[in-house]
Design an enzyme around this catalytic site. Structure first.
Site, mmCIF file in Angstrom:
data_model
loop_
_atom_site.group_PDB
_atom_site.id
_atom_site.type_symbol
_atom_site.label_atom_id
_atom_site.label_comp_id
_atom_site.label_asym_id
_atom_site.label_seq_id
_atom_site.Cartn_x
_atom_site.Cartn_y
_atom_site.Cartn_z
ATOM 1 N N LYS A 164 -0.308 -3.376 8.854
ATOM 2 C CA LYS A 164 -1.768 -3.315 9.001
ATOM 3 C C LYS A 164 -2.185 -2.974 10.430
ATOM 4 O O LYS A 164 -3.231 -2.389 10.643
ATOM 5 C CB LYS A 164 -2.396 -4.656 8.627
ATOM 6 C CG LYS A 164 -1.951 -5.215 7.314
ATOM 7 C CD LYS A 164 -2.503 -4.423 6.172
ATOM 8 C CE LYS A 164 -1.997 -4.992 4.858
ATOM 9 N NZ LYS A 164 -2.704 -4.489 3.715
HETATM 10 C C1 LIG Z 1 3.523 -6.959 3.985
HETATM 11 C C2 LIG Z 1 2.800 -6.157 2.967
HETATM 12 N N1 LIG Z 1 3.485 -5.305 2.209
HETATM 13 C C3 LIG Z 1 2.885 -4.549 1.280
HETATM 14 C C4 LIG Z 1 1.538 -4.653 1.031
HETATM 15 C C5 LIG Z 1 0.914 -3.776 0.013
HETATM 16 O O1 LIG Z 1 0.203 -2.719 0.612
HETATM 17 P P1 LIG Z 1 -1.003 -2.053 -0.128
HETATM 18 O O2 LIG Z 1 -1.995 -3.142 -0.370
HETATM 19 O O3 LIG Z 1 -1.517 -1.019 0.800
HETATM 20 O O4 LIG Z 1 -0.479 -1.524 -1.404
HETATM 21 C C6 LIG Z 1 0.778 -5.556 1.787
HETATM 22 C C7 LIG Z 1 -0.677 -5.748 1.585
HETATM 23 O O5 LIG Z 1 -1.452 -4.890 1.641
HETATM 24 C C8 LIG Z 1 1.412 -6.285 2.799
HETATM 25 O O6 LIG Z 1 0.702 -7.085 3.587
HETATM 26 N N1 LIG Z 2 -1.859 -7.291 1.347
HETATM 27 C C1 LIG Z 2 -3.138 -7.196 1.913
HETATM 28 C C2 LIG Z 2 -4.228 -7.204 0.902
HETATM 29 C C3 LIG Z 2 -5.424 -6.440 1.374
HETATM 30 O O1 LIG Z 2 -5.035 -5.102 1.500
HETATM 31 P P1 LIG Z 2 -5.882 -3.974 2.204
HETATM 32 O O2 LIG Z 2 -4.850 -2.995 2.622
HETATM 33 O O3 LIG Z 2 -6.812 -3.462 1.196
HETATM 34 O O4 LIG Z 2 -6.613 -4.540 3.370
HETATM 35 C C4 LIG Z 2 -3.290 -8.263 2.982
HETATM 36 O O5 LIG Z 2 -2.309 -8.588 3.591
HETATM 37 O O6 LIG Z 2 -4.347 -8.770 3.213
#
Ligand SMILES: Cc1ncc(COP(=O)(O)O)c(C=O)c1O
Ligand SMILES: N[C@@H](CCOP(=O)(O)O)C(=O)O
Length: 471
Positions: free
Chosen positions: A112
């Protein structure tokens, strides 16, 4: 370049407006009206550039000059200077033609940060230039929240409210959100699941009176700018493995579908991607939807990869919009059916279009634990449980096409989930030095019931935008 809503009823807007809006006013998600294109020569030229240099080109193309170049380059440079690795997002080989793309070298140890470090700077820049303020609301299963708090803490133009599911994030994730001592940051523990947090978040945006009064802005991947920043690392990874002269495959641990959607965008911009593999834990709505054509919400089961304990996968709406030929009315119908009955059926032609671009697989808890253990034993490489979901699924797919390099997005540092990693491998990963005292820092958070009204009241009472004060 204008951006249109997936539900077809909100006016088309530019990048900067989409950045501040988050969710479109018709409840949909913004996407650009058309995909910018890179030639093979341009992509080949990325090999000679730094991560920030590639980001300047990719983000520059997707923002189409709306953020003037010297300022954009400065923000990109500053954002990636916060990363602890000189390559920003390095690739590591763990098996024959199998690589992990480490996206966790930013301040909060998850992918993120790659987008959020830039998003924070972009928003601050735009708000300051307008003399405006915003109230940022985020829903998190653990990682978005800490990355947003880190990126926005102390900024004078914004207040940040992060909803996370009480008791359903790891202790490290929780402490990263609750130990930040900044008056503009509010960690809210909701008595519900991540899906409840996200539903309340969307409810707040769809309450137009509240949204306008509070000047709401979003930092989840519903915000198009998040996806834009995530497209960059598909280019840097693929180019370092020989693209555009040979295709590369990716497998992505998936929950809200934002990270893998960024890979699809890279492909639409000209990157030769062979396979885009969705990897889910036992909360496998996406794997089921691809197999059966029916998208059906069931209960969320807690797993050792809690950030992916998601059933309502918000960015899947963006893919549906593409698969249905950008028919906003069709997407509105699907989303209405989801809201009413918790399910919808994907029609035959769009389903075939999705299956042409994506594969999907799931990893059970036992498979994920075995994957952590075996990768540690065989390669001496410690995976976090989310990445392990990815590599477990990727290994199965890789057997079918071993000649094409397979890149698994490594979405978190193992130290964010030390209990699960230790249980699987016997090794307890230590936190990096800048977080070494995390467990000694005092926590500050508010528990709220799973009720939109209660959240509205809290936000209205604590947001400075509504009082017009900078105190
Ligand atoms: C560590 C981790 N891996 C994978 C994901 C999944 O990613 P996305 O929500 O973009 O599919 C998340 C949350 O978004 C996450 O925090
Ligand atoms: N896994 C995510 C969930 C939110 O996902 P986002 O990519 O839409 O912000 C988290 O860690 O909060």
């Amino acid at each position: 370049m204008l951006h249109v809503s997936t539900r077809g009823e909100a006016p088309a807007i530019g990048f900067t407006e989409a950045l501040l809006a988050g969710l479109a006013r018709d409840g949909g998600l913004y996407v650009p009206q058309s995909w910018p294109q890179f030639t093979s020569e341009t992509i080949a030229g990325f090999a000679a550039r730094s991560y920030a240099g590639v980001a300047e080109q990719v983000v520059g193309a997707l923002t189409d000059g709306e953020i003037e170049h010297p300022a954009l380059a400065g923000m990109i440079g500053d954002a990636y200077a916060t990363f602890r690795h000189p390559a920003v997002c390095p690739l590591v080989q763990i098996d024959d033609n199998l690589f992990v793309l480490e996206l966790f070298h930013g301040p909060t140890l998850a992918f993120k940060d790659v987008a959020m470090q830039l998003l924070g700077r972009l928003m601050d820049h735009v708000l300051k230039s307008r003399g405006a303020r915003a109230t940022i609301i985020g829903a998190t299963s653990g990682d978005t929240g800490s990355a947003a708090i880190e990126a926005f803490r102390g900024l004078s133009q914004v207040d940040v409210f992060i909803l996370y599911p009480h008791g359903r994030v790891s202790e490290v994730q929780r402490r990263q959100m609750t130990t930040v001592d900044a008056p503009n940051v509010h960690a809210l523990a909701l008595e519900g699941t991540f899906d409840d947090c996200q539903a309340i978040l969307k409810g707040l945006f769809n309450n137009h009176r509240f949204r306008d009064e509070l000047k709401l802005s979003g930092v989840n991947s519903i915000n198009w700018a998040r996806i834009v920043a995530q497209v960059v690392y598909y280019f840097t990874a693929a180019v370092s493995l020989g693209a555009p002269h040979r295709p590369v495959s990716f497998t992505v641990p998936t929950g809200n579908f934002g990270d893998i959607l960024a890979g699809y965008v890279a492909k639409r911009m000209g990157l030769p991607v062979a396979r885009l593999g969705i990897a889910t834990n036992t909360n496998d709505i996406l794997a089921r939807a691809l197999a059966s054509g029916r998208y059906e919400v069931t209960g969320v089961a807690p797993t050792t990869s809690p950030s992916m304990d998601i059933q309502v996968s918000s960015n899947f709406e963006r893919l549906l919009f593409e698969a249905y030929g950008r028919d906003g009315a069709a997407v509105r119908q699907l989303m209405a059916s989801l809201a009413q009955s918790g399910s919808f059926d994907i029609a035959a032609a769009p389903l075939a279009a999705i299956r042409r671009e994506f594969t999907a697989g799931r990893s059970t808890e036992a498979e994920t634990a075995r994957e952590i253990d075996e990768t540690w034993t065989r390669a001496g490489y410690l995976l976090d449980p989310h990445t392990a979901v990815g590599t477990a699924v990727a290994r199965r797919a890789h057997v079918e096409d071993p000649a094409t390099p397979m890149v698994v997005l490594s979405t978190a540092h193992p130290a964010k989930f030390p209990d699960a990693v230790e249980k699987a491998s016997g090794v307890r990963p230590p936190l990096p030095a800048h977080l070494a005292d995390l467990h000694d820092r005092p926590e500050r958070f508010t528990v709220l019931p799973n009720d939109q009204r209660a959240v509205e009241t809290f936000v209205r009472t604590h947001a400075r935008a509504v009082r017009g004060a900078a105190a």
